[in-house]
Design a protein around this motif. Structure first.
Motif, mmCIF file in Angstrom:
data_model
loop_
_atom_site.group_PDB
_atom_site.id
_atom_site.type_symbol
_atom_site.label_atom_id
_atom_site.label_comp_id
_atom_site.label_asym_id
_atom_site.label_seq_id
_atom_site.Cartn_x
_atom_site.Cartn_y
_atom_site.Cartn_z
ATOM 1 N N PRO A 106 0.700 -1.191 0.081
ATOM 2 C CA PRO A 106 -0.039 0.005 0.013
ATOM 3 C C PRO A 106 0.984 1.363 -0.089
ATOM 4 C CG PRO A 106 -0.947 -1.665 1.725
ATOM 5 C CD PRO A 106 0.302 -2.169 0.950
ATOM 6 N N TYR A 107 0.465 2.285 -0.693
ATOM 7 C CA TYR A 107 1.262 3.589 -0.611
ATOM 8 C C TYR A 107 0.181 4.681 -0.995
ATOM 9 C CZ TYR A 107 1.089 3.286 -5.892
ATOM 10 O OH TYR A 107 0.746 3.202 -7.238
ATOM 11 N N ALA A 108 0.612 5.953 -0.738
ATOM 12 C CA ALA A 108 -0.301 7.133 -1.103
ATOM 13 C C ALA A 108 0.469 8.171 -1.355
ATOM 14 C CB ALA A 108 -1.207 7.539 0.188
ATOM 15 N N LEU A 109 0.359 8.957 -2.586
ATOM 16 C CA LEU A 109 0.740 10.135 -3.189
ATOM 17 C C LEU A 109 -0.152 11.296 -2.628
ATOM 18 C CD1 LEU A 109 2.110 7.568 -4.831
ATOM 19 C CD2 LEU A 109 2.751 9.234 -6.515
ATOM 20 N N SER A 110 0.423 12.439 -2.024
ATOM 21 C CA SER A 110 -0.515 13.413 -1.931
ATOM 22 C C SER A 110 0.104 14.714 -2.455
ATOM 23 C CB SER A 110 -0.569 13.672 -0.423
ATOM 24 O OG SER A 110 -1.190 12.641 0.489
ATOM 25 N N PHE A 111 -0.793 15.337 -3.042
ATOM 26 C CA PHE A 111 -0.405 16.609 -3.748
ATOM 27 C C PHE A 111 -1.423 17.821 -3.181
ATOM 28 C CE2 PHE A 111 0.628 13.227 -6.567
ATOM 29 C CZ PHE A 111 1.984 13.184 -6.587
ATOM 30 N N PRO A 112 -0.806 18.699 -2.322
ATOM 31 C CA PRO A 112 -1.643 19.908 -1.815
ATOM 32 C C PRO A 112 -2.077 20.841 -2.798
ATOM 33 C CG PRO A 112 0.470 20.250 -1.165
ATOM 34 C CD PRO A 112 0.658 18.825 -1.854
ATOM 35 N N GLY A 113 -1.331 20.917 -3.975
ATOM 36 C CA GLY A 113 -1.601 21.938 -4.927
ATOM 37 C C GLY A 113 -1.429 21.081 -6.465
ATOM 38 N N ALA A 114 -1.206 22.136 -7.543
ATOM 39 C CA ALA A 114 -0.857 21.898 -8.784
ATOM 40 C C ALA A 114 0.539 21.364 -8.756
ATOM 41 C CB ALA A 114 -1.024 22.956 -9.710
ATOM 42 N N MET A 115 0.687 20.381 -9.597
ATOM 43 C CA MET A 115 2.028 19.523 -9.886
ATOM 44 C C MET A 115 2.179 19.121 -11.247
ATOM 45 S SD MET A 115 1.063 16.154 -10.247
ATOM 46 C CE MET A 115 2.291 15.140 -9.609
ATOM 47 N N SER A 116 3.612 18.722 -11.381
ATOM 48 C CA SER A 116 3.765 17.972 -12.497
ATOM 49 C C SER A 116 4.888 17.048 -12.163
ATOM 50 C CB SER A 116 4.256 18.726 -13.732
ATOM 51 O OG SER A 116 5.374 19.539 -13.454
ATOM 52 N N GLU A 117 4.882 15.988 -12.868
ATOM 53 C CA GLU A 117 6.267 14.952 -12.644
ATOM 54 C C GLU A 117 6.256 14.095 -13.809
ATOM 55 O OE1 GLU A 117 5.480 12.865 -8.891
ATOM 56 O OE2 GLU A 117 4.007 11.725 -9.823
ATOM 57 N N VAL A 118 7.328 13.126 -13.850
ATOM 58 C CA VAL A 118 7.680 12.281 -14.867
ATOM 59 C C VAL A 118 7.749 10.989 -13.954
ATOM 60 C CG1 VAL A 118 9.269 11.189 -16.500
ATOM 61 C CG2 VAL A 118 8.899 13.881 -16.539
ATOM 62 N N VAL A 119 7.025 9.932 -14.389
ATOM 63 C CA VAL A 119 6.883 8.931 -13.582
ATOM 64 C C VAL A 119 7.668 7.552 -14.580
ATOM 65 C CG1 VAL A 119 5.517 6.877 -12.282
ATOM 66 C CG2 VAL A 119 4.810 9.342 -12.317
#
Length: 307
Positions: A106-119
């Motif tokens: 189990p995992y959780a990714l949390s973003f409080p605002g706008a974001m960008s990333e490469v996965v």
């Protein structure tokens, strides 16, 4: 996968579950927007660009039990803030950070605002030779190194390669990730010199507009000696300083063709002296900056008249 843009949490849940592994999504944003585009590099490796507004994306035990997956994912964060929680640890995400997580737990990714990333996504088995347990690798920021910088720049620059090239690029990314996970000495380049050189060129191109960019700064950024940097570029018959200048000149030519003034194009490309810029431009392109600008303005006028 074709680029996907969504305007609801339900759509984003389906998009993320299709691109990555089965997931759940929560958001408090009244009007949610997000998008992703994915490149498959052979049968196993995927690179996905993600842009979204505030959200929490998580994979719980019920999903793992009903839809097991053995994927490892690495978030290469570009913009905004966030965090990844797994195995009772939380790693913070900021510009330039990289964190690994494992779809089998189990995992959780949390973003409080706008974001960008490469996965970057790949099977667990591709990393089994490292000798590490995944419980000790996940939700821990990967240490800065020349290998990680090369990995990040290569992953972020990938468009849509041909079938014969895709698998080769995927293998290169896996090789770089293995070197990162092994935690080799960052004072010397442990990767294939060609891969390291390509990562450095991409980084220079991205930062060439900085007038303070020098070979010494490039070497320091990648934790290598200036002499090592010079040797990497010498294999292509050029110098780091010449490559920096070439990147700046290409950038200035694009600005001039778009209608920027000569002084503006010089400044926005990292040149501090207009006379030096003009001489270098003429040597590189056998044209003056003003003539390139005039051609661009003329072409824009023709397009406007045709519209």
């Amino acid at each position: 996968m074709s680029p996907v843009a969504v305007s609801s949490v339900a759509e984003w849940t389906r998009a993320c579950s299709g691109a990555f592994v089965p997931l759940r999504v929560h958001t408090a944003a009244p009007a949610f927007r997000a998008s992703l585009s994915q490149v498959r590099l052979g049968p196993a490796v995927r690179v996905t660009r993600v842009v979204s507004e505030a959200s929490t994306v998580f994979r719980d035990q019920d999903l793992i039990r009903s839809q097991p997956r053995d994927d490892v994912l690495i978030s290469l964060h570009r913009r905004g803030r966030g965090s990844i929680r797994q195995h009772e640890r939380t790693a913070e995400l900021g510009c330039g950070s990289a964190v690994m997580y494992d779809a089998a737990s189990p995992y959780a990714l949390s973003f409080p605002g706008a974001m960008s990333e490469v996965v970057l996504q790949l099977p667990r088995r591709t990393l089994t030779r490292t000798g590490h347990t995944f419980a000790g690798l996940t939700a821990v920021e990967l240490p800065d190194s020349a290998q990680l910088r090369s990995l990040t720049m290569l992953a972020a620059s990938i468009e849509q390669p041909g079938d014969d090239e895709a698998e080769e690029i995927g293998e290169a990314l896996v090789g770089l990730l293995r070197a990162v996970v092994r935690g080799r000495d960052t004072r010397t380049p442990a990767t294939d010199p060609r891969l390291l050189a390509e990562g450095i060129r991409l980084w220079i191109d991205e930062n060439s507009a900085d007038p303070d960019l020098t070979p010494e700064r490039v070497a320091a950024n990648f934790h290598i000696a200036v002499r090592t940097l010079q040797k990497l570029f010498a294999t292509e018959g050029e110098s780091p300083a010449a490559f920096i200048r070439s990147c700046r000149l290409r950038r200035s030519r694009s600005l001039l063709a778009g209608g920027a003034s000569v002084s503006e194009a010089a400044r926005r490309s990292g040149f501090l002296d207009i006379d030096s810029f003009t001489r270098a431009f003429k040597r590189e392109f056998a044209q003056t900056p003003s003539s390139v600008r005039a051609d661009g303005v003329r072409a824009a006028g023709v397009r406007a008249a045709g519209a």
